[in-house]
Write a protein that holds these residues in place. Structure first.
Motif, PDB file in Angstrom:
ATOM      1  N   MET A  99       0.822  -1.211   0.000  1.00  0.00           N
ATOM      2  CA  MET A  99       0.000   0.000   0.000  1.00  0.00           C
ATOM      3  C   MET A  99       0.856   1.262   0.000  1.00  0.00           C
ATOM      4  SD  MET A  99      -2.995   1.183   2.682  1.00  0.00           S
ATOM      5  CE  MET A  99      -3.700  -0.460   2.766  1.00  0.00           C
ATOM      6  N   MET A 100       1.897   1.281   0.848  1.00  0.00           N
ATOM      7  CA  MET A 100       2.745   2.465   0.916  1.00  0.00           C
ATOM      8  C   MET A 100       3.673   2.587  -0.296  1.00  0.00           C
ATOM      9  SD  MET A 100       1.888   4.339   3.391  1.00  0.00           S
ATOM     10  CE  MET A 100       0.187   3.854   3.232  1.00  0.00           C
ATOM     11  N   ALA A 101       3.989   1.443  -0.936  1.00  0.00           N
ATOM     12  CA  ALA A 101       4.750   1.510  -2.190  1.00  0.00           C
ATOM     13  C   ALA A 101       3.921   2.225  -3.257  1.00  0.00           C
ATOM     14  CB  ALA A 101       5.132   0.107  -2.652  1.00  0.00           C
ATOM     15  N   PHE A 102       2.618   1.925  -3.320  1.00  0.00           N
ATOM     16  CA  PHE A 102       1.743   2.629  -4.264  1.00  0.00           C
ATOM     17  C   PHE A 102       1.617   4.110  -3.890  1.00  0.00           C
ATOM     18  CE2 PHE A 102      -0.280  -1.624  -5.339  1.00  0.00           C
ATOM     19  CZ  PHE A 102       0.211  -1.631  -6.638  1.00  0.00           C
ATOM     20  N   MET A 103       1.602   4.411  -2.584  1.00  0.00           N
ATOM     21  CA  MET A 103       1.551   5.803  -2.148  1.00  0.00           C
ATOM     22  C   MET A 103       2.817   6.545  -2.579  1.00  0.00           C
ATOM     23  SD  MET A 103      -0.657   7.724  -0.451  1.00  0.00           S
ATOM     24  CE  MET A 103      -1.472   7.134   1.029  1.00  0.00           C
ATOM     25  N   PHE A 104       3.948   5.852  -2.528  1.00  0.00           N
ATOM     26  CA  PHE A 104       5.213   6.423  -3.006  1.00  0.00           C
ATOM     27  C   PHE A 104       5.115   6.753  -4.498  1.00  0.00           C
ATOM     28  CE2 PHE A 104       9.218   5.681  -5.231  1.00  0.00           C
ATOM     29  CZ  PHE A 104      10.103   6.509  -4.539  1.00  0.00           C
ATOM     30  N   VAL A 105       4.577   5.813  -5.274  1.00  0.00           N
ATOM     31  CA  VAL A 105       4.414   6.029  -6.717  1.00  0.00           C
ATOM     32  C   VAL A 105       3.523   7.239  -6.973  1.00  0.00           C
ATOM     33  CG1 VAL A 105       3.431   5.037  -8.830  1.00  0.00           C
ATOM     34  CG2 VAL A 105       4.825   3.615  -7.311  1.00  0.00           C
ATOM     35  N   SER A 106       2.429   7.335  -6.226  1.00  0.00           N
ATOM     36  CA  SER A 106       1.513   8.469  -6.377  1.00  0.00           C
ATOM     37  C   SER A 106       2.213   9.781  -6.030  1.00  0.00           C
ATOM     38  CB  SER A 106       0.285   8.268  -5.485  1.00  0.00           C
ATOM     39  OG  SER A 106      -0.600   9.358  -5.604  1.00  0.00           O
ATOM     40  N   GLY A 107       2.963   9.786  -4.924  1.00  0.00           N
ATOM     41  CA  GLY A 107       3.692  10.991  -4.525  1.00  0.00           C
ATOM     42  C   GLY A 107       4.731  11.388  -5.551  1.00  0.00           C
ATOM     43  N   PHE A 108       5.457  10.408  -6.090  1.00  0.00           N
ATOM     44  CA  PHE A 108       6.471  10.687  -7.109  1.00  0.00           C
ATOM     45  C   PHE A 108       5.823  11.318  -8.345  1.00  0.00           C
ATOM     46  CE2 PHE A 108       9.350   9.622 -10.604  1.00  0.00           C
ATOM     47  CZ  PHE A 108      10.570  10.005 -10.074  1.00  0.00           C
ATOM     48  N   GLY A 109       4.672  10.790  -8.739  1.00  0.00           N
ATOM     49  CA  GLY A 109       3.967  11.378  -9.876  1.00  0.00           C
ATOM     50  C   GLY A 109       3.547  12.807  -9.608  1.00  0.00           C
ATOM     51  N   LEU A 110       3.072  13.086  -8.390  1.00  0.00           N
ATOM     52  CA  LEU A 110       2.632  14.435  -8.047  1.00  0.00           C
ATOM     53  C   LEU A 110       3.809  15.410  -7.997  1.00  0.00           C
ATOM     54  CD1 LEU A 110      -0.120  15.677  -7.522  1.00  0.00           C
ATOM     55  CD2 LEU A 110       0.228  15.317  -5.074  1.00  0.00           C
ATOM     56  N   VAL A 111       4.984  14.928  -7.576  1.00  0.00           N
ATOM     57  CA  VAL A 111       6.182  15.781  -7.548  1.00  0.00           C
ATOM     58  C   VAL A 111       6.452  16.366  -8.929  1.00  0.00           C
ATOM     59  CG1 VAL A 111       8.711  15.697  -7.398  1.00  0.00           C
ATOM     60  CG2 VAL A 111       7.327  14.737  -5.552  1.00  0.00           C
ATOM     61  N   TRP A 119      -1.329  11.336 -14.379  1.00  0.00           N
ATOM     62  CA  TRP A 119      -1.693   9.941 -14.649  1.00  0.00           C
ATOM     63  C   TRP A 119      -1.059   9.007 -13.621  1.00  0.00           C
ATOM     64  CZ3 TRP A 119       2.360   6.644 -15.562  1.00  0.00           C
ATOM     65  CH2 TRP A 119       3.594   7.228 -15.932  1.00  0.00           C
ATOM     66  N   MET A 120       0.210   9.299 -13.224  1.00  0.00           N
ATOM     67  CA  MET A 120       0.885   8.463 -12.234  1.00  0.00           C
ATOM     68  C   MET A 120       0.332   8.723 -10.833  1.00  0.00           C
ATOM     69  SD  MET A 120       4.949   8.169 -11.262  1.00  0.00           S
ATOM     70  CE  MET A 120       5.456   7.483 -12.828  1.00  0.00           C
ATOM     71  N   ALA A 121       0.105   9.998 -10.516  1.00  0.00           N
ATOM     72  CA  ALA A 121      -0.398  10.357  -9.189  1.00  0.00           C
ATOM     73  C   ALA A 121      -1.770   9.736  -8.944  1.00  0.00           C
ATOM     74  CB  ALA A 121      -0.465  11.878  -9.053  1.00  0.00           C
ATOM     75  N   ILE A 122      -2.663   9.871  -9.930  1.00  0.00           N
ATOM     76  CA  ILE A 122      -4.020   9.330  -9.774  1.00  0.00           C
ATOM     77  C   ILE A 122      -3.993   7.803  -9.792  1.00  0.00           C
ATOM     78  CG2 ILE A 122      -6.300   9.173 -10.858  1.00  0.00           C
ATOM     79  CD1 ILE A 122      -5.794  12.091 -11.858  1.00  0.00           C
ATOM     80  N   GLY A 123      -3.167   7.214 -10.679  1.00  0.00           N
ATOM     81  CA  GLY A 123      -3.064   5.751 -10.743  1.00  0.00           C
ATOM     82  C   GLY A 123      -2.560   5.161  -9.438  1.00  0.00           C
ATOM     83  N   GLY A 124      -1.520   5.778  -8.862  1.00  0.00           N
ATOM     84  CA  GLY A 124      -0.993   5.295  -7.581  1.00  0.00           C
ATOM     85  C   GLY A 124      -2.023   5.407  -6.477  1.00  0.00           C
ATOM     86  N   PHE A 163      -6.368   2.908  -2.840  1.00  0.00           N
ATOM     87  CA  PHE A 163      -7.769   2.654  -2.487  1.00  0.00           C
ATOM     88  C   PHE A 163      -8.135   1.187  -2.697  1.00  0.00           C
ATOM     89  CE2 PHE A 163      -8.505   7.343  -3.303  1.00  0.00           C
ATOM     90  CZ  PHE A 163      -8.672   7.644  -1.956  1.00  0.00           C
ATOM     91  N   VAL A 164      -7.604   0.580  -3.764  1.00  0.00           N
ATOM     92  CA  VAL A 164      -7.839  -0.844  -3.999  1.00  0.00           C
ATOM     93  C   VAL A 164      -7.284  -1.668  -2.838  1.00  0.00           C
ATOM     94  CG1 VAL A 164      -7.222  -2.816  -5.465  1.00  0.00           C
ATOM     95  CG2 VAL A 164      -7.957  -0.659  -6.515  1.00  0.00           C
ATOM     96  N   MET A 165      -6.066  -1.303  -2.375  1.00  0.00           N
ATOM     97  CA  MET A 165      -5.476  -2.010  -1.234  1.00  0.00           C
ATOM     98  C   MET A 165      -6.324  -1.840   0.023  1.00  0.00           C
ATOM     99  SD  MET A 165      -2.906  -3.683  -2.282  1.00  0.00           S
ATOM    100  CE  MET A 165      -2.462  -4.228  -0.643  1.00  0.00           C
ATOM    101  N   MET A 166      -6.926  -0.657   0.201  1.00  0.00           N
ATOM    102  CA  MET A 166      -7.809  -0.434   1.355  1.00  0.00           C
ATOM    103  C   MET A 166      -9.046  -1.326   1.270  1.00  0.00           C
ATOM    104  SD  MET A 166      -7.695   3.700   1.849  1.00  0.00           S
ATOM    105  CE  MET A 166      -6.206   4.540   2.400  1.00  0.00           C
ATOM    106  N   ILE A 167      -9.591  -1.464   0.061  1.00  0.00           N
ATOM    107  CA  ILE A 167     -10.765  -2.331  -0.127  1.00  0.00           C
ATOM    108  C   ILE A 167     -10.399  -3.781   0.175  1.00  0.00           C
ATOM    109  CG2 ILE A 167     -12.372  -3.247  -1.856  1.00  0.00           C
ATOM    110  CD1 ILE A 167     -12.177  -0.427  -3.206  1.00  0.00           C
ATOM    111  N   ILE A 168      -9.227  -4.217  -0.327  1.00  0.00           N
ATOM    112  CA  ILE A 168      -8.757  -5.582  -0.042  1.00  0.00           C
ATOM    113  C   ILE A 168      -8.631  -5.786   1.463  1.00  0.00           C
ATOM    114  CG2 ILE A 168      -6.774  -7.150  -0.254  1.00  0.00           C
ATOM    115  CD1 ILE A 168      -6.328  -5.929  -3.065  1.00  0.00           C
ATOM    116  N   ARG A 169      -8.082  -4.780   2.135  1.00  0.00           N
ATOM    117  CA  ARG A 169      -7.932  -4.871   3.601  1.00  0.00           C
ATOM    118  C   ARG A 169      -9.291  -4.991   4.283  1.00  0.00           C
ATOM    119  NH1 ARG A 169      -5.881  -6.473   8.320  1.00  0.00           N
ATOM    120  NH2 ARG A 169      -6.225  -4.971   9.991  1.00  0.00           N
TER     121      ARG A 169
END
Length: 645
Positions: free
Chosen positions: A587-599, A604-609, A614-620
Motif C-alpha cells: 500500500m505504501m509503495a503505491f503511495m510512493f508512486v503516487s507521490g512521485f507522480g505528483l512531484v 496519470w501516475m499520481a491518480i493511478g498510484g 484505495f484498492v489495497m484499502m478495499i482488499i484490507r
C-alpha cells in the motif's frame, strides 16, 4: 521531460552520490540473490507486524539517515571553514542546508526514538504487541517511503533549497520552480501520515494494554514520556498535514493560500509551521528525557529520584510546548505585547526542565555508578544540555533575541539542545537496549572511543559558534569573512571529529556482531529495573508467556527480590497473535508512486498510484484473517529453551 532535466547533472559530488547508490544497490541485490535471502527478507521483515522487528527497522533506517545528514553537515562545515571557499556553490549549499535540517529532524531523530519506543514500550508495560500491529507496520512503511521520496531528490529532479522551514514566498512556485520543493512537501506528508498513526497507536497501547494491575503511576518513565509525546503528535501533526497540503495546492494546482498576489498570507505558513514545529522539538526531546531517566536509574542502581515530579514536569512541558511558537519570529514585528506574552511562556518551560535536571542529579547523589558507555552518554548529556537550556532562556528574552536571532548564536543553541538532548539519547538508548534487541552487547572499549570522539567533537564544533554568532556572523550564509575564520576552522575540525565518532560506532556494531559474547540471561546489565529485562534474550515473538501482575514501580526489581519470573508454567494459556501481512508494504509503495507522480505533476501516475492505494484499502476491508494461536506446548518449549530451564 529531457533525461538531463530528470537527473541532476553538472555536480561531481552528486555524480559520486549516484555511483555510491548504484554500487550499494547492486551489492544488496547480489547478496540477497547469492545467499538466497529473498524469501527470508519477505517473510521475516517486509511482511512483519512484530513491534520488535519494526522497531529495529526504524533504528536501522534512522542510522542511515544520520549518515546522510552527517555528510551534509560536514560538507557545509568544509564550505564555511575558509573565506571564499568554492567547495560548494551557493545553490548546492542551499540544497544541502535544506536537506540536512529536514533529514536530521524528520527522518533521523523521530524514527530513531520511535524505533526505541516500538521495541521497548510494549515490553515495559507487559503487553504482547502494540494495540494495532497492522497500523504499526503501515506507519513504518509510510515513514520509509516518505524518506526515500525525499532523499532521491538529490539525484532525480533536484533537492529542495528553501531551508528546512521552507518559508513562503521563497518556497512558492514563483521563487522555487521545479520539483525540488515538491519532494519536500510530498516526502514530509507521506512520512507524517505514519508518525500520526504511531501517536494514536501508542496512546491506545499504553492506556489500554498495560499488564494486569499496573497503574499509571507505576509505569516506567520512558513509557510515560512516550505516552505524553504521543499526545503531542496527535495534536501537532495535523497542523503540519494541513500546512503541507495547502502549499501543495499552491504550487501544483495554482491556489493562493500563501501568496500575496491572490490575497494569501505568506506569514501564515510561518505560523502553521511553528505551531507544529515547536511541539515537534518536544516530540524529539521528551522521549530522550525518558531514555536518560531509565539509563541513569539503572546504572546508578537506584529508583529514580522524584518520579512523580518528573512525570508532572513532562506533562507541563508538553502543555507549554503549544504556547511558545511565536518566539521563532520575535523579530518579525508582532508587537511588544505579543512578544512579551510569548517571551514569558518560553522562559516558563525552563522551570519544569530544571526540575528534571535535579531529578537526575538527585538519582546520582551518593549512588554507586556503573560507568558503562550508555551511562557515559547520559552523564555527558546533563552539562551539555544545560548549556543549551541557559542559552535558550537568553533567546527567550524578546529584546535580547533581536541581537541573537539571525546569528550563529542561535545555531549553536539549537544544536546544543537537539544533539546533546536527542542524539546523545539515541546512542545511550541503543547501547542500553542493544543486548535485548540482538542478543549481545556492543563492545565497551570501542564504544568509549566512539563516545569521546563524538562528544569532544560536538563541543569543539558548536561551542565556538556562540562566540562567532556574538561577533556578528549571520546564519544561512554560504561564505565567511576573514575575521570569522579562526573559530570556523575550529568548528569544522569538531564536525569531522563527530564524523569519526559515528564511524567508530558503526564499526563497533560490526565488530560486536562478530566477536561479542552472546547473552545468557534476560537482564544483560544485571541492573534491570523494568519489565523488558524480565523477558528472556532473545525476546520470544509473543513477549510474555504469562502476563505479569504489577503492584509497584520498578516491577522487575521486586520480581528479583521475591525470586520470581514472568513465566508461571502452571498458568500458561494459548496466546493469540496477529498474522504477518505484505499489505502495508504494498500500500505504501503505491503511495510512493503516487507521490512521485505528483512531484513531477504527472497526474496519470499520481491518480493511478492513489487508485491502487484505495484498492489495497478495499482488499484490507475484506481481509478476515484474525491471526493465529500459539499452543501451550510450544510456549513451554520456547520458554524452557530461552530460560535454559
Amino acid at each position: 521531460m529531457q533525461l538531463d532535466e530528470f537527473f541532476v547533472t553538472g555536480e561531481p559530488l552528486i555524480y559520486a552520490g549516484m555511483v555510491s547508490i548504484a554500487l550499494v544497490t547492486i551489492s544488496l541485490l547480489f547478496f540477497l540473490t547469492y545467499y538466497k535471502k529473498w524469501g527470508w527478507l519477505w517473510r521475516e521483515w517486509l511482511t512483519t507486524v512484530d513491534h520488535k522487528k519494526i522497531g529495529i527497522m526504524y533504528i536501522l533506517s534512522a542510522l542511515a539517515m544520520l549518515f546522510r545528514g552527517g555528510v551534509d553537515a560536514m560538507m557545509m562545515r568544509t564550505q564555511l571553514a575558509f573565506p571564499n571557499m568554492n567547495f560548494l556553490n551557493a545553490q548546492h549549499y542551499d540544497e544541502i542546508f535544506t536537506t540536512h535540517g529536514t533529514v536530521m529532524i524528520i527522518f533521523m531523530a523521530m524514527p530513531f526514538l520511535i524505533g526505541l519506543m516500538n521495541f521497548v514500550v510494549p515490553l515495559q508495560i507487559g503487553a504482547r504487541d502494540v494495540a494495532f500491529p497492522y497500523l504499526n507496520a503501515l506507519s513504518f512503511w509510510s515513514f520509509l517511503f516518505g524518506a526515500m521520496l525525499f532523499n532521491i531528490s538529490f539525484v532525480i529532479g533536484g533537492s529542495p533549497d528553501a531551508g528546512w522551514t521552507s518559508y513562503t514566498p521563497l518556497a512558492g512556485a514563483a521563487m522555487s520552480p521545479g520539483p525540488g520543493q515538491n519532494f519536500y512537501l510530498l516526502g514530509l506528508q507521506l512520512s507524517g501520515i505514519g508518525t500520526l498513526a504511531t501517536g494514536i497507536n501508542f496512546m491506545v497501547t499504553i492506556l489500554k494494554m498495560r499488564a494486569p494491575k499496573m497503574r499509571m503511576f507505576q509505569m516506567p518513565i520512558f513509557t510515560w514520556s512516550t505516552l505524553i509525546t504521543s499526545f503531542i503528535i496527535v495534536f501537532a501533526f495535523p497542523i503540519l498535514t494541513v500546512a503541507l497540503a495547502l502549499m501543495t495546492l499552491d504550487r501544483i494546482f495554482g491556489a493562493q493560500f500563501f501568496t500575496l498576489t491572490g490575497e494569501g498570507m505568506p506569514m501564515m505558513w510561518a505560523n502553521l509551521f511553528w505551531m507544529w514545529g515547536h511541539p515537534e522539538v518536544y516530540i524529539v526531546i521528551l522521549p530522550a528525557f525518558g531514555i536518560f531517566s531509565e539509563v541513569i536509574s539503572a546504572f546508578a542502581r537506584k529508583q529514580l529520584f522524584g518520579y512523580k515530579a518528573m512525570v508532572w514536569a513532562i506533562i507541563l512541558i508538553a502543555g507549554l510546548s503549544f504556547l511558545v511558537w511565536v518566539h521563532h519570529f520575535f523579530t518579525m514585528g508582532a508587537g511588544a505585547f505579543v512578544n512579551s506574552v510569548f517571551s514569558i511562556s518560553t522562559m516558563l518551560i525552563a522551570v519544569p526542565t530544571g526540575v528534571k535536571i535535579f531529578n537526575w542529579l538527585g538519582t546520582l547523589y551518593k549512588s554507586k555508578i556503573n560507568n558503562t558507555v550508555a551511562m557515559m552518554w547520559a552523564l555527558a548529556f546533563i552539562p551539555s544540555f544545560v548549556i543549551g537550556g541557559v542559552t535558550g532562556v537568553m533567546l527567550g528574552m524578546a529584546s535580547a533575541d533581536y541581537q541573537f536571532h539571525n546569528t550563529y548564536f542561535l545555531v549553536a543553541h539549537f544544536h546544543y539542545v537537539l544533539i546533546a538532548g536527542t542524539v546523545f539519547a539515541c546512542f545511550s538508548g541503543l547501547v542500553f537496549w542493544y543486548p535485548k534487541m540482538f542478543g549481545h552487547k556492543l563492545n565497551e572499549r570501542l564504544g568509549r572511543w566512539s563516545f569521546w570522539f563524538f562528544v569532544i567533537g560536538f563541543h569543539v564544533c558548536f561551542f565556538p559558534q556562540y562566540f562567532v554568532g556574538l561577533d556578528g556572523m549571520p546564519r544561512r550564509v554560504f561564505t565567511i569573512i576573514p575575521e570569522w575564520m579562526p573559530l570556523n576552522i575550529i568548528s569544522t575540525v569538531g564536525a569531522f571529529g563527530m564524523g569519526v565518532g559515528f564511524a567508530i560506532f558503526v564499526f563497533t556494531i560490526l565488530y560486536s556482531y562478530r566477536y561479542s559474547e552472546r547473552e545468557k540471561t534476560g537482564d544483560s546489565w544485571d541492573n534491570g529495573r523494568t519489565l523488558e529485562w524480565a523477558t528472556s534474550t532473545p525476546v520470544p515473538f509473543y513477549n510474555f508467556a504469562t502476563l505479569p501482575h504489577i503492584d509497584s514501580q520498578d516491577a522487575y526489581v521486586k520480581l528479583k527480590q521475591e525470586g520470581k519470573t514472568t513465566f508461571e508454567e502452571d498458568k500458561v494459556e494459548p496466546i493469540h497473535m496477529p498474522s504477518n501481512t505484505g499489505q502495508p508494504f504494498i500500500m505504501m509503495a503505491f503511495m510512493f508512486v503516487s507521490g512521485f507522480g505528483l512531484v513531477f505533476e504527472w497526474m496519470w501516475m499520481a491518480i493511478g498510484g492513489l487508485l491502487a492505494v484505495f484498492v489495497m484499502m478495499i482488499i484490507r476491508s475484506f481481509d478476515y484473517d484474525e491471526g493465529f494461536h500459539v499452543d501451550v506446548d510450544e510456549i513451554k518449549r520456547t520458554e524452557r529453551s530461552a530460560r535454559r530451564l
